[in-house]
Each structure stands twice: as C-alpha cells, then as structure tokens.
Scaffold this motif. Sequence first.
Motif, PDB file in Angstrom:
ATOM      1  N   GLU A 238       0.821  -1.211   0.000  1.00 50.73           N
ATOM      2  CA  GLU A 238       0.000   0.000   0.000  1.00 50.73           C
ATOM      3  C   GLU A 238       0.853   1.258   0.000  1.00 50.73           C
ATOM      4  O   GLU A 238       0.395   2.323  -0.394  1.00 50.73           O
ATOM      5  CB  GLU A 238      -0.967   0.008   1.187  1.00 50.73           C
ATOM      6  CG  GLU A 238      -2.009  -1.111   1.113  1.00 50.73           C
ATOM      7  CD  GLU A 238      -3.103  -0.988   2.149  1.00 50.73           C
ATOM      8  OE1 GLU A 238      -3.491   0.162   2.479  1.00 50.73           O
ATOM      9  OE2 GLU A 238      -3.572  -2.026   2.632  1.00 50.73           O
TER      10      GLU A 238
ATOM     11  N   ARG B 185      -0.284   5.888   2.260  1.00 48.73           N
ATOM     12  CA  ARG B 185      -0.376   5.348   0.909  1.00 48.73           C
ATOM     13  C   ARG B 185       0.796   5.834   0.070  1.00 48.73           C
ATOM     14  O   ARG B 185       1.513   6.761   0.426  1.00 48.73           O
ATOM     15  CB  ARG B 185      -1.678   5.783   0.226  1.00 48.73           C
ATOM     16  CG  ARG B 185      -2.933   5.442   0.955  1.00 48.73           C
ATOM     17  CD  ARG B 185      -4.215   5.618   0.184  1.00 48.73           C
ATOM     18  NE  ARG B 185      -4.233   6.547  -0.946  1.00 48.73           N
ATOM     19  CZ  ARG B 185      -5.286   6.711  -1.736  1.00 48.73           C
ATOM     20  NH1 ARG B 185      -6.369   5.978  -1.539  1.00 48.73           N
ATOM     21  NH2 ARG B 185      -5.260   7.570  -2.724  1.00 48.73           N
TER      22      ARG B 185
ATOM     23  N   ARG C 199      -0.035  -5.320   4.608  1.00 43.03           N
ATOM     24  CA  ARG C 199      -0.947  -4.562   5.453  1.00 43.03           C
ATOM     25  C   ARG C 199      -2.107  -5.407   5.966  1.00 43.03           C
ATOM     26  O   ARG C 199      -2.865  -5.974   5.194  1.00 43.03           O
ATOM     27  CB  ARG C 199      -1.475  -3.366   4.670  1.00 43.03           C
ATOM     28  CG  ARG C 199      -2.283  -2.344   5.453  1.00 43.03           C
ATOM     29  CD  ARG C 199      -1.398  -1.366   6.189  1.00 43.03           C
ATOM     30  NE  ARG C 199      -0.518  -0.606   5.295  1.00 43.03           N
ATOM     31  CZ  ARG C 199      -0.842   0.565   4.759  1.00 43.03           C
ATOM     32  NH1 ARG C 199      -2.025   1.099   4.981  1.00 43.03           N
ATOM     33  NH2 ARG C 199       0.024   1.207   3.988  1.00 43.03           N
TER      34      ARG C 199
ATOM     35  N   TYR D 110      -1.040  -1.385  -5.320  1.00 40.39           N
ATOM     36  CA  TYR D 110      -1.875  -0.910  -4.217  1.00 40.39           C
ATOM     37  C   TYR D 110      -2.980  -1.935  -4.001  1.00 40.39           C
ATOM     38  O   TYR D 110      -3.963  -1.989  -4.744  1.00 40.39           O
ATOM     39  CB  TYR D 110      -2.453   0.470  -4.537  1.00 40.39           C
ATOM     40  CG  TYR D 110      -3.246   1.071  -3.403  1.00 40.39           C
ATOM     41  CD1 TYR D 110      -2.621   1.421  -2.204  1.00 40.39           C
ATOM     42  CD2 TYR D 110      -4.610   1.263  -3.512  1.00 40.39           C
ATOM     43  CE1 TYR D 110      -3.343   1.961  -1.151  1.00 40.39           C
ATOM     44  CE2 TYR D 110      -5.345   1.812  -2.470  1.00 40.39           C
ATOM     45  CZ  TYR D 110      -4.705   2.152  -1.288  1.00 40.39           C
ATOM     46  OH  TYR D 110      -5.421   2.688  -0.233  1.00 40.39           O
TER      47      TYR D 110
END
Length: 607
Positions: free
Chosen positions: A15, A33, A94, A237
């Motif tokens: 991320e 981010r 994450r 992402y």
Amino acid sequence: MSAPIEDYALISDLETAAMVGKDGSVDWLCLPRFDSPACLAALLGTEDNGFWRVSPVTRGSCTRRAYRPDTLVLDTWWETVTGTVRVTDFMPPRAQLPCVVRVIEGLSGVVAMRSELRLRFHQGRVVPWIRAVDQCAVAVAGPDAVWLDTDGPVRARDREDSTVYDFTVPAGRRLVLTLVWSPSHLPETPAPLALPAETLLKETGDYWRRWSAQCRYEGPWRDAVVRSLITLKALTYAPTGGIVAAPTTSLPGCIGGERNWDYRYCWLRDSTLTLSCLLRSGYREEAAAWVDWLVRAVAGAPGDLQTVYGVGGQRLLPETEAPWLPGYEGSQPVRFGNFAMNQTQLDVYGEVLDTLCLSLRAGIPMPAHVWSMVEALMAHLQRHWREADHGLWQVRGPGRQFVHSKVMAWVAADRAVRMGRLLGRNGSSGEWRAMRDEVHRQVCREGWDAQRRTFVQFYGSSTLDASALLMPRLGFLPAWDERVRGTVRAMRQLAHNGFVRRYATDGDGVNEVDGVAGPEGAFVSCSLWYADALAATGHTEQARDAFERVLAVRNDVGLLSEQWDPEQGRQLGNAPKAFSHIALVETAFGLSASGSGAARRPRNRAD
C-alpha cells in the motif's frame, strides 16, 4: 551530497513503500499510501527533511546487503572493527496500519549502534510534536501520528526535532525497532506494536515466498525475472489492484535539471504490458485485479479518458511544486501531482482496448457493461483519431500527429473487432474495420520516411522515436516486414554505449516537441524494447547482448530506475520503475522463446 539513486533498496507493504539506503537510512516514506504526503523526504532534500537511520555509530555504507531469496525482506550487514551486525528491514503486508520493522542482530563481537528518527510531515516540511506514551516515542502533526517502539534497552538522547536511541548489540543478541503510522485522533497504542517481531518476520517472508513460487518463468534469467515480479507486486496498491509507476517523485532524468515528475500514480500507458507480464508469469489474480481497477478508473464519458489516475482511480492529481525541498542533487523543481492528467493522449484508447481484449482472451471475467464501454470509447475515437495529441511520452510542447498514437488508434479498432467476434457482437465491426484500415494506410504513408527507411516520431518529422519498436509486438506490422527491419536498424541512432534513448535530442538535450529543457538518460524500457525487436527480427545474439547489458546496470539488489546515464554510469529518474521491470520480464520471456535463433511470429491481424 545525495546518495546515488542505485544505493536505494525498496521495502513495501502493498500500500506504500520505503526507500532504504546503503547507509541504513530510510530517506523516503509516504504514509499511509503511495500518494500520501511524505514524512521522510531526505531523498529530495537534506536530513532536515526527514530520515530514519539505523547503523553503527561509526556510520558509513554497509559492507553488503541482499534481499532474502524470493522475498522483499532486506538484510544489511556491517563489519566493524569491534564486530559484525545485521539489520533486517521489512514492511509486513498490510493487515491494519502500516509499519516498518527493523531488526538489529549481533553476529560477532559487540557493535555500538544508533537509531535516529527525524520525522517531517507534509512533504518534509512540518516538524511534529514528540512525546512519550507507554514507553513509545510518538510524533504528531495534524492528521498524522507515528509511533516508535523498541523491545530492548536503549539510551534515549533528548532532541527537540528527532528521536535518538543508542544501544549496543553483542553477538547473539537482537533488538527490534518498530515504526507505526496511525491517524492522530486515535488515542490508543496501535495494534501492530503488540505483535512479536518474530511473527511478523516469519509471516512476511512466508507471504513473499508463496507468492514468488507461482512464477511460471523457467528460463536462464529466472532470478532477475522473479526479482522484477516481486518489485512489480511491491508497487501494487492492494485495496484496488492499481499499480504505481514508481514509489518516488522528482528523481531527475537530468541531474540539476527540471525533468522531475511525480510517478506515484497509475498510467494507462502501462496497462497492456502490465497485464501481459502478469499473465505470462502466472499471476492471474493480480491481472484480474488490475483489469478491475482499469474498468473502474476509466468509467465515465469517453472524452474524459485520462492518461494517469490515482491508486484509487481518482482523477484529480493537480501538479504543485515544493520550493522548501532543494531537490535530489539540486534538481528542481520538486513536483507533487502530475500535469499529464490534463493532456490529450489518443494512445490510451488503444491501451485500454488492448488490455480488455487480452483479458477476454485469457478468460478473465468482465462485467456485462464493459461492452457498452467499448462501443462508447470507439465512437469517440472514430470522431477524434485524426487530431493531434501529446503522445506516449506526454510531451509538454504543442500537440502533434504522433505516429505511436495513430498506431494505438489502429490497435483500438483492431481489438474492438476481435472482442466483437469473441462476444458475438458484430454490429459495428464493419465501421471499425474501415477505421482500422484507414489508420493503417495513413501511418504507412505519413509516418514513414522512405529516404531513411524508418518510421518517425510524428508526421512530417525526421526524428526517431523508440516507441516504433513496439509495432511488431502490437501486430501493426509483422517482424519480417522490411519497414520494421529498417526501423530497428535505424534505432541504432538512438543508442549510446549500448542503451537506447526514447527519442533524439540536440546537443543541449532539446527535442523540438519536448517542451522541457535539459538532456536525459537512456530509457531502460526502450533499451529492452530494442532487445525484444532484435529477437523478433531474428538477431538473437545481438538481442541477448542488449538484454544482458541492461541486467548489468541493475543495482546490487536487482532494481532498475527509469533511466541509465551511459556517460556517468549511474541510474536516473524515479526508482524502482515498474515499466522498466515489466519490460525486463517481457523481454526475458521473448528471448527464451526465440532461443533457437528463429524470428518469432507476431500476433496476426484480425480479418
């Protein structure tokens, strides 16, 4: 003096990402981010703009470093006069909040170590308020809070603007430092700080090894391919499937110059090659996620199609400058956001439709409304393909009739015809075939320099452009066509010490349509396209040499930036660059397929 770009290694949690130097300093980190404001920005300035160094107190570069095989876990070793120490850096994929874990382990003797964390929120500018909470150091500024925890005894040195820990590590002892970001309005200690470092390290290593094991490439360059695929995955992402072009901004294409762009976004230009790379390598899940991101991002009026989007598919990426950052080696301005969102690029229609066609042929499920989107995109392109645009390279000069843009208009019509046949929807196929044939005739007439025997950058010009090397791969012309062979031969004029520039410039580095002052390095992706085109036209040995020349300029942990400076022998541009690593994987597959020396047959045109 800034460290060379090739001194940096990448760690990521899918991320965001951190750039770790050979001196043990994290000099670039955006939280939470990829496209968030940086809280460590020494990469584009000085230590006063934020860094986190963990190293022996004697400082200096490490003795050696390496990723653990098939992972994104980075080991760095220092051999000092008093002993040897290893620092292991990683970011767990994450689960909740982003964290950076640094494990310091004594291997021999006793080593005096220091951790110095200087946070600067909002792009290296805002000095946070630092306080102690539950034995953690907590830095707060506006919406951001960063917690620093340690699991062993340290001696804290009081500094108003940073957190400094001194400690010694004897052989067999280890200490863990964990940095966690959280929204500043949450008062409780972040949950990741309660997790044992051993657990996080094992789970992170296991995750990457399982992922790497899916790679289908078994050729002679497997290690390089796997490392490139891991890098590509690290730039994904995960919540949306979008893939950023690079985790950094404003690393220059010309040291001291203004070719400094923000690449922390997702380019449609990269979409087809990204998808092809993932599918060929065995990563169907990532390919499907990329297509899902693409379909969501481009939803809307066909005339509003952008060349670049945010990781969540957002369209508004206004370009601003950061005068408080002096820039990498004085390269200014430092930019955040990207003006390319406002440019007209007709090639993106071909890239979107080529990606959708490839997905359909690979059996990736697509929503029912996608065909309506295809029809809308084609209706718009039929009306506008004859217009000028800013081309593949997003030049900042006036619009031109770029040959590659026209080739991609042909690709759009060709892929729409193919998709219609596959789906049994042939209502507009006659119009699309007619457009495809007209574009093809026009490019071969207006984009061909008969005297020099090569395709050119734009109609009426004599400038070469490396994007013409993609013609056989795209199926516009077969590799055995003399016009392709002539173009490949002509590309030697763009080569410098074996590396290929994207287009020709004059002695001052100026291209007549570029709109930006100063020279630039050779593009890694263009050098790989050249190797691929050589293989396609039957020049296998030259192709192998060109490919291995690129492999030789990867940094010590296998990473490539956007460009290579053949004069100074150093990397340039944002790093690591997804497009460079995608091209590496694609070329490795192509060269392995052409190992017998026979020219590869391109995809045939649709009837």
